[in-house]
Design an enzyme around this catalytic site. Structure first.
Site, PDB file in Angstrom:
ATOM      1  N   GLU A 134       1.037  -1.084  -0.098  1.00 49.64           N
ATOM      2  CA  GLU A 134      -0.220   0.032  -0.104  1.00 49.64           C
ATOM      3  C   GLU A 134       0.841   1.509   0.048  1.00 49.64           C
ATOM      4  OE1 GLU A 134      -3.182  -0.018  -0.340  1.00 49.64           O
ATOM      5  OE2 GLU A 134      -3.414  -2.230   0.030  1.00 49.64           O
TER       6      GLU A 134
HETATM    7  C1  LIG Z   1       2.346  -9.892   0.525  1.00 49.18           C
HETATM    8  C2  LIG Z   1       2.099  -8.625  -0.475  1.00 49.18           C
HETATM    9  C3  LIG Z   1       0.981  -8.310  -1.055  1.00 49.18           C
HETATM   10  C4  LIG Z   1       0.948  -7.336  -1.926  1.00 49.18           C
HETATM   11  N1  LIG Z   1      -0.143  -6.974  -2.618  1.00 49.18           N
HETATM   12  C5  LIG Z   1      -0.245  -6.041  -3.560  1.00 49.18           C
HETATM   13  C6  LIG Z   1      -1.572  -5.740  -4.216  1.00 49.18           C
HETATM   14  O1  LIG Z   1      -2.561  -6.315  -3.852  1.00 49.18           O
HETATM   15  N2  LIG Z   1      -1.460  -4.964  -5.310  1.00 49.18           N
HETATM   16  C7  LIG Z   1      -0.104  -4.261  -5.755  1.00 49.18           C
HETATM   17  O2  LIG Z   1      -0.325  -3.393  -6.426  1.00 49.18           O
HETATM   18  N3  LIG Z   1       0.838  -4.689  -5.079  1.00 49.18           N
HETATM   19  C8  LIG Z   1       0.930  -5.503  -4.035  1.00 49.18           C
HETATM   20  N4  LIG Z   1       2.200  -5.727  -3.413  1.00 49.18           N
HETATM   21  C9  LIG Z   1       3.484  -5.152  -3.830  1.00 49.18           C
HETATM   22  C10 LIG Z   1       3.941  -4.139  -2.759  1.00 49.18           C
HETATM   23  O3  LIG Z   1       3.006  -3.019  -3.227  1.00 49.18           O
HETATM   24  C11 LIG Z   1       5.437  -3.677  -3.217  1.00 49.18           C
HETATM   25  O4  LIG Z   1       6.179  -4.917  -2.713  1.00 49.18           O
HETATM   26  C12 LIG Z   1       5.659  -2.467  -2.430  1.00 49.18           C
HETATM   27  O5  LIG Z   1       5.026  -1.277  -3.220  1.00 49.18           O
HETATM   28  C13 LIG Z   1       7.246  -2.228  -2.664  1.00 49.18           C
HETATM   29  O6  LIG Z   1       7.766  -2.236  -4.055  1.00 49.18           O
HETATM   30  P1  LIG Z   1       8.910  -3.227  -4.287  1.00 49.18           P
HETATM   31  O7  LIG Z   1       8.535  -4.649  -3.549  1.00 49.18           O
HETATM   32  O8  LIG Z   1       9.293  -3.174  -5.556  1.00 49.18           O
HETATM   33  O9  LIG Z   1      10.201  -2.491  -3.239  1.00 49.18           O
HETATM   34  P2  LIG Z   1      11.090  -1.345  -3.779  1.00 49.18           P
HETATM   35  O10 LIG Z   1      10.365  -0.233  -4.739  1.00 49.18           O
HETATM   36  O11 LIG Z   1      12.413  -2.127  -4.348  1.00 49.18           O
HETATM   37  O12 LIG Z   1      11.677  -0.836  -2.341  1.00 49.18           O
HETATM   38  C14 LIG Z   1      12.611  -1.408  -1.504  1.00 49.18           C
HETATM   39  C15 LIG Z   1      12.854  -0.372  -0.582  1.00 49.18           C
HETATM   40  O13 LIG Z   1      13.349   0.771  -1.084  1.00 49.18           O
HETATM   41  C16 LIG Z   1      12.771   2.009  -0.700  1.00 49.18           C
HETATM   42  N5  LIG Z   1      12.410   2.885  -1.896  1.00 49.18           N
HETATM   43  C17 LIG Z   1      12.265   2.531  -2.958  1.00 49.18           C
HETATM   44  N6  LIG Z   1      12.243   3.728  -3.654  1.00 49.18           N
HETATM   45  C18 LIG Z   1      12.322   4.706  -3.055  1.00 49.18           C
HETATM   46  C19 LIG Z   1      12.567   6.044  -3.156  1.00 49.18           C
HETATM   47  N7  LIG Z   1      12.113   6.911  -4.255  1.00 49.18           N
HETATM   48  N8  LIG Z   1      12.943   6.878  -1.741  1.00 49.18           N
HETATM   49  C20 LIG Z   1      13.191   6.305  -0.621  1.00 49.18           C
HETATM   50  N9  LIG Z   1      13.053   4.838  -0.518  1.00 49.18           N
HETATM   51  C21 LIG Z   1      12.588   4.100  -1.683  1.00 49.18           C
HETATM   52  C22 LIG Z   1      11.534   1.331  -0.369  1.00 49.18           C
HETATM   53  O14 LIG Z   1      10.705   2.100   0.931  1.00 49.18           O
HETATM   54  C23 LIG Z   1      11.814  -0.074   0.296  1.00 49.18           C
HETATM   55  O15 LIG Z   1      12.195   0.048   1.850  1.00 49.18           O
HETATM   56  C24 LIG Z   1       2.458  -6.944  -2.430  1.00 49.18           C
HETATM   57  C25 LIG Z   1       3.539  -7.340  -1.943  1.00 49.18           C
HETATM   58  C26 LIG Z   1       3.602  -8.159  -0.864  1.00 49.18           C
HETATM   59  C27 LIG Z   1       4.929  -8.749  -0.128  1.00 49.18           C
END
Ligand SMILES: Cc1cc2nc3c(=O)[nH]c(=O)nc-3n(C[C@H](O)[C@H](O)[C@H](O)COP(=O)(O)OP(=O)(O)OC[C@H]3O[C@@H](n4cnc5c(N)ncnc54)[C@H](O)[C@@H]3O)c2cc1C
Length: 327
Positions: A134
Site C-alpha cells: 500500500e
Molecule cells: C504480501 C504482498 C502483497 C502485495 N499485494 C499487492 C497488491 O495487492 N497490489 C499491488 O499493486 N501490489 C502488491 N504488493 C506489492 C507491494 O505494493 C510492493 O512490494 C511495494 O510497493 C514495494 O515495492 P517493491 O517490493 O518493488 O520494493 P522497492 O520499490 O524495491 O523498495 C525497496 C525499499 O526501497 C525503498 N524505496 C524505493 N524507492 C524509494 C525512493 N524513491 N525513496 C526512498 N526509498 C525508496 C522502499 O521504501 C523499500 O524500503 C504486495 C506485496 C506483498 C509482499
C-alpha cells in the site's frame, strides 16, 4: 486493518500477562510488563483516534460532494484527494503501531512467543507486510510532505502566513502566562507542535527558495518533518477524543485513564518532536541561524513532565482488571 490487529494483540498480551505465573505471581504484576501493556494500548488508542477522525472527515466531505450533485465515484474521489495526507499518516502510523504491538506481544509471551504453534508468532509474521505494501512507509512519508508543499504552491493551503507569524513570535519576548481551563496544557502543546513544524518546514522552504537547498535531495529532512506530522495528528486526534469522552458518563473507563493515555503520549511526542526538529534544522542551518531555530524548538516544547511510570501503571491496571482491551 492494522489498528484492529493491534487491539487484538493488546487483548492477547493482557490475557497472557494475567495468566502466566513467574516467581509466584502473574507477570502482569511486574512494572516492566505493565510498561509494555500500557504503551501498546496508548499507541493503539492514538491510532484509533486518528482513524475515527479521518473517517468522519472523509464521510462528511463525501456527503457534501454528493449533496452538490456529484456521482458516488466523484464524491469518493474528492474525499480521498482532500484527505490524502491524513490517509498517508494513518497508513504509516497504523502499521508501525501494530508492528510495535506484535513485537512486544512476542516478548510478553517469552519463549512460546517465538514458537510458530502459538498465535503471537503468527501475528508477528502477518503484521510485517503492512509497512511494505500500500505504498511503503518511506514513500508515504515523502508523499505527506510533497502534498503539503504542492498545496501551498497552488495556493490551496496557507503555510507561509502562519510560518511568518511563528518567526515574529520568535523575535518577541516569550510569554510566561500559564494556560487556563480544561486540557489547557494539552491544547497549548498541540499549538506549539504546529509552530515547530511550521518553523522547520518554513525554514527549509525558504532555503530552497534562496537556492541553498534542494529538498528533493534531502529525504532525511523530509522524513523528520513527516514524523512530526504523524505525532501532531495522532496527539491532536487523541486530545479531541479524550475531550469528548470527558463529557460522556457511561464510558468504558474512568476519565483519569483516558487522560493518562493522552498525557503519556504528549510527554513522549514532545521528546520525539524535539529530536526530529533538531535533526532537521541541524541538517541545513548553522551558526547563529541554527541557534535561533533551536531556541524556537526549546520555546515550543514546554509540555510539563508527566509521571509516566504511575500513568502507565494506571493504564495497565485498567487492562489487567478487564482482562483485555477495554477502551
Ligand atoms: C504480501 C504482498 C502483497 C502485495 N499485494 C499487492 C497488491 O495487492 N497490489 C499491488 O499493486 N501490489 C502488491 N504488493 C506489492 C507491494 O505494493 C510492493 O512490494 C511495494 O510497493 C514495494 O515495492 P517493491 O517490493 O518493488 O520494493 P522497492 O520499490 O524495491 O523498495 C525497496 C525499499 O526501497 C525503498 N524505496 C524505493 N524507492 C524509494 C525512493 N524513491 N525513496 C526512498 N526509498 C525508496 C522502499 O521504501 C523499500 O524500503 C504486495 C506485496 C506483498 C509482499
Amino acid at each position: 486493518m492494522s489498528i484492529g490487529g493491534a487491539k487484538k494483540v493488546v487483548d492477547m498480551a493482557t490475557k497472557y500477562a494475567n495468566e502466566r505465573l513467574q516467581f509466584g505471581q502473574p507477570i502482569g504484576s511486574f512494572g516492566a510488563i505493565q510498561y509494555k501493556l500500557a504503551e501498546m494500548a496508548i499507541r493503539s488508542f492514538a491510532g484509533e483516534s486518528a482513524m475515527y477522525r479521518t473517517s468522519q472527515l472523509m464521510q462528511d466531505k463525501k456527503a457534501a460532494a454528493a449533496a452538490a450533485g456529484k456521482t458516488y465515484g466523484q464524491a469518493m474521489l474528492e474525499a480521498a484527494e482532500e484527505y490524502a495526507i491524513e490517509c498517508s499518516i494513518l497508513k504509516v502510523f497504523g502499521s508501525e503501531v501494530t508492528d510495535y504491538c506484535v513485537d512486544e506481544n512476542v516478548q510478553i509471551h517469552g519463549g512460546i512467543g517465538f514458537s510458530e504453534e502459538y498465535p503471537a508468532a503468527r501475528a508477528y509474521r502477518d503484521s510485517r507486510i503492512s509497512r511494505i505494501y500500500e505504498g511503503t512507509n518511506e514513500i508515504n512519508r515523502l508523499l505527506m510532505v510533497d502534498q503539503l508543499f504542492k498545496r501551498a504552491m497552488k495556493g490551496q493551503l496557507d503555510i507561509v502566513g502562519p510560518a511568518w507569524a511563528v518567526q515574529k513570535e520568535l523575535a518577541a519576548m516569550p510569554s510566561f502566562d500559564k494556560p487556563e481551563g480544561d486540557y489547557a496544557e494539552e491544547k497549548r502543546a498541540i499549538a506549539d507542535f504546529k509552530k515547530i513544524i511550521l518553523m522547520t518546514a518554513g525554514a527549509g522552504a525558504k532555503m530552497q527558495m534562496d537556492g541553498k537547498l534542494n529538498l528533493k535531495e534531502e529525504q532525511e529532512v523530509l522524513t523528520n518533518v513527516a514524523d512530526m506530522f504523524i505525532d501532531l495528528f495522532a496527539a491532536e486526534s487523541m486530545l479531541l477524543r479524550v475531550q469528548k469522552l470527558a463529557g460522556i458518563h457511561n464510558k468504558p473507563q474512568a476519565q483519569e485513564v483516558y487522560d493518562a493515555m493522552l498525557q503519556v503520549f504528549l510527554h513522549d511526542a514532545t521528546a520525539r518532536i524535539t529530536k526530529n526538529a533538531t535533526d532537521a534544522l541541524a541538517s541545513f542551518a548553522e551558526g547563529d541561524l541554527l541557534k535561533t531555530f533551536l531556541m524556537g524548538v526549546k520555546r515550543f516544547t514546554k509540555y510539563p513532565p508527566v509521571n509516566v511510570k504511575e500513568k502507565r501503571r494506571l493504564i495497565a491496571g485498567a487492562l489487567r482488571e478487564a482482562n483485555g482491551w477495554c477502551f
